[in-house]
Design a protein around this motif. Structure first.
Motif, PDB file in Angstrom:
ATOM      1  N   ALA A  63       0.380  15.851  60.447  1.00 20.70           N
ATOM      2  CA  ALA A  63      -0.570  15.802  61.561  1.00 20.70           C
ATOM      3  C   ALA A  63      -0.511  17.100  62.361  1.00 20.70           C
ATOM      4  N   ARG A  64      -1.642  17.475  62.931  1.00 20.74           N
ATOM      5  CA  ARG A  64      -1.692  18.669  63.769  1.00 20.74           C
ATOM      6  C   ARG A  64      -2.781  18.488  64.817  1.00 20.74           C
ATOM      7  N   LEU A  65      -2.669  19.241  65.878  1.00 22.81           N
ATOM      8  CA  LEU A  65      -3.637  19.204  66.965  1.00 22.81           C
ATOM      9  C   LEU A  65      -4.241  20.587  67.107  1.00 22.81           C
ATOM     10  N   ILE A  66      -5.555  20.644  67.154  1.00 27.34           N
ATOM     11  CA  ILE A  66      -6.259  21.907  67.365  1.00 27.34           C
ATOM     12  C   ILE A  66      -7.053  21.765  68.647  1.00 27.34           C
ATOM     13  N   LEU A  67      -6.818  22.621  69.599  1.00 27.16           N
ATOM     14  CA  LEU A  67      -7.514  22.587  70.876  1.00 27.16           C
ATOM     15  C   LEU A  67      -8.391  23.823  70.985  1.00 27.16           C
ATOM     16  N   VAL A  68      -9.683  23.616  71.207  1.00 30.96           N
ATOM     17  CA  VAL A  68     -10.627  24.717  71.389  1.00 30.96           C
ATOM     18  C   VAL A  68     -11.144  24.625  72.813  1.00 30.96           C
ATOM     19  N   ASP A  69     -10.786  25.589  73.640  1.00 29.64           N
ATOM     20  CA  ASP A  69     -11.202  25.600  75.035  1.00 29.64           C
ATOM     21  C   ASP A  69     -12.593  26.210  75.120  1.00 29.64           C
ATOM     22  N   ARG A  70     -13.550  25.436  75.665  1.00 28.46           N
ATOM     23  CA  ARG A  70     -14.913  25.919  75.812  1.00 28.46           C
ATOM     24  C   ARG A  70     -15.330  25.763  77.267  1.00 28.46           C
ATOM     25  N   PRO A  71     -14.931  26.690  78.127  1.00 29.27           N
ATOM     26  CA  PRO A  71     -15.296  26.594  79.540  1.00 29.27           C
ATOM     27  C   PRO A  71     -16.816  26.492  79.703  1.00 29.27           C
ATOM     28  N   GLY A  72     -17.234  25.579  80.571  1.00 30.28           N
ATOM     29  CA  GLY A  72     -18.656  25.409  80.837  1.00 30.28           C
ATOM     30  C   GLY A  72     -19.383  24.556  79.819  1.00 30.28           C
ATOM     31  N   ALA A  73     -18.689  24.050  78.826  1.00 27.66           N
ATOM     32  CA  ALA A  73     -19.340  23.189  77.828  1.00 27.66           C
ATOM     33  C   ALA A  73     -19.805  21.905  78.508  1.00 27.66           C
ATOM     34  N   PRO A  74     -21.039  21.456  78.251  1.00 27.93           N
ATOM     35  CA  PRO A  74     -21.554  20.268  78.937  1.00 27.93           C
ATOM     36  C   PRO A  74     -20.913  18.961  78.469  1.00 27.93           C
ATOM     37  N   SER A  76     -17.759  17.202  75.585  1.00 27.70           N
ATOM     38  CA  SER A  76     -16.742  17.382  74.551  1.00 27.70           C
ATOM     39  C   SER A  76     -16.649  16.110  73.726  1.00 27.70           C
ATOM     40  N   THR A  77     -16.229  16.253  72.495  1.00 28.47           N
ATOM     41  CA  THR A  77     -16.038  15.122  71.604  1.00 28.47           C
ATOM     42  C   THR A  77     -14.634  15.199  71.028  1.00 28.47           C
ATOM     43  N   LEU A  78     -13.939  14.079  71.019  1.00 28.16           N
ATOM     44  CA  LEU A  78     -12.608  14.001  70.447  1.00 28.16           C
ATOM     45  C   LEU A  78     -12.697  13.155  69.189  1.00 28.16           C
ATOM     46  N   LEU A  79     -12.283  13.709  68.082  1.00 30.17           N
ATOM     47  CA  LEU A  79     -12.290  12.982  66.813  1.00 30.17           C
ATOM     48  C   LEU A  79     -10.861  12.779  66.360  1.00 30.17           C
ATOM     49  N   CYS A  80     -10.526  11.558  65.987  1.00 28.09           N
ATOM     50  CA  CYS A  80      -9.194  11.230  65.487  1.00 28.09           C
ATOM     51  C   CYS A  80      -9.344  10.637  64.091  1.00 28.09           C
ATOM     52  N   PHE A  81      -8.479  11.025  63.218  1.00 25.61           N
ATOM     53  CA  PHE A  81      -8.551  10.561  61.838  1.00 25.61           C
ATOM     54  C   PHE A  81      -7.223   9.970  61.413  1.00 25.61           C
ATOM     55  N   SER A  82      -7.277   9.059  60.477  1.00 27.57           N
ATOM     56  CA  SER A  82      -6.060   8.536  59.875  1.00 27.57           C
ATOM     57  C   SER A  82      -6.345   8.209  58.416  1.00 27.57           C
ATOM     58  N   THR A  83      -5.292   8.039  57.653  1.00 26.67           N
ATOM     59  CA  THR A  83      -5.427   7.729  56.244  1.00 26.67           C
ATOM     60  C   THR A  83      -5.978   6.314  56.076  1.00 26.67           C
ATOM     61  N   GLY A  84      -6.933   6.154  55.200  1.00 27.89           N
ATOM     62  CA  GLY A  84      -7.505   4.840  54.923  1.00 27.89           C
ATOM     63  C   GLY A  84      -7.228   4.442  53.484  1.00 27.89           C
ATOM     64  N   VAL A  85      -7.831   3.352  53.068  1.00 30.43           N
ATOM     65  CA  VAL A  85      -7.630   2.899  51.690  1.00 30.43           C
ATOM     66  C   VAL A  85      -8.380   3.814  50.733  1.00 30.43           C
ATOM     67  N   ALA A  86      -7.900   3.896  49.519  1.00 30.13           N
ATOM     68  CA  ALA A  86      -8.547   4.713  48.498  1.00 30.13           C
ATOM     69  C   ALA A  86      -9.866   4.072  48.080  1.00 30.13           C
ATOM     70  N   ARG A  87     -10.834   4.887  47.722  1.00 24.04           N
ATOM     71  CA  ARG A  87     -12.122   4.357  47.274  1.00 24.04           C
ATOM     72  C   ARG A  87     -11.986   3.552  45.992  1.00 24.04           C
ATOM     73  N   SER A  88     -10.909   3.753  45.273  1.00 23.43           N
ATOM     74  CA  SER A  88     -10.684   3.007  44.033  1.00 23.43           C
ATOM     75  C   SER A  88     -10.134   1.606  44.292  1.00 23.43           C
ATOM     76  N   THR A  89      -9.830   1.272  45.556  1.00 23.90           N
ATOM     77  CA  THR A  89      -9.347  -0.067  45.898  1.00 23.90           C
ATOM     78  C   THR A  89     -10.415  -1.088  45.519  1.00 23.90           C
ATOM     79  N   PRO A  90     -10.050  -2.144  44.813  1.00 28.53           N
ATOM     80  CA  PRO A  90     -11.056  -3.131  44.379  1.00 28.53           C
ATOM     81  C   PRO A  90     -11.873  -3.721  45.536  1.00 28.53           C
ATOM     82  N   ASP A  91     -11.294  -3.847  46.716  1.00 26.05           N
ATOM     83  CA  ASP A  91     -11.997  -4.434  47.857  1.00 26.05           C
ATOM     84  C   ASP A  91     -12.616  -3.378  48.771  1.00 26.05           C
TER      85      ASP A  91
END
Length: 111
Positions: A63-74, A76-91
């Motif tokens: 895991a890592r965190l990337i912070l992009v400072d954008r002064p004056g930006a109207p 911001s969006t925070l996106l968080c991701f995690s590992t999910g099931v494989a597409r090959s999972t039968p369900d």
């Protein structure tokens, strides 16, 4: 493939969600005196439960965190991701439907 029933979803909810392992976040122009009765009506019967301990079996995350400072930006969006099931999972298709029904759409955090 077996269809996911209402009882399947209810059982999953009861086994994995409990008020002692949850957070409620409220946003908006509402007074506590107005909000509290609404929450008690909606969640008052929800009782604490012992949830099973889950073991992570998805490997390392690097895991890592990337912070992009954008002064004056109207906005911001925070996106968080995690590992999910494989597409090959039968369900996989059924899991995607369940995720959508539980509010896990790509826009769930921005509405």
């Amino acid at each position: 493939m077996k269809a996911i029933s209402h009882d399947d979803l209810l059982h999953f909810w009861q086994q994995n969600y409990s008020p002692n392992d949850a957070a409620l976040i409220v946003s908006g122009n509402i007074k506590l005196a107005t909000l509290k009765p609404l929450l008690e009506k909606a969640f008052g019967e929800w009782k604490a439960a012992r949830l099973p301990r889950r073991r992570w079996d998805g490997g390392s995350t690097e895991a890592r965190l990337i912070l992009v400072d954008r002064p004056g930006a109207p906005q911001s969006t925070l996106l968080c991701f995690s590992t999910g099931v494989a597409r090959s999972t039968p369900d996989y298709a059924a899991i995607e439907v369940m995720n959508t029904e539980l509010g896990g759409l790509f826009s769930a955090g921005s509405t």
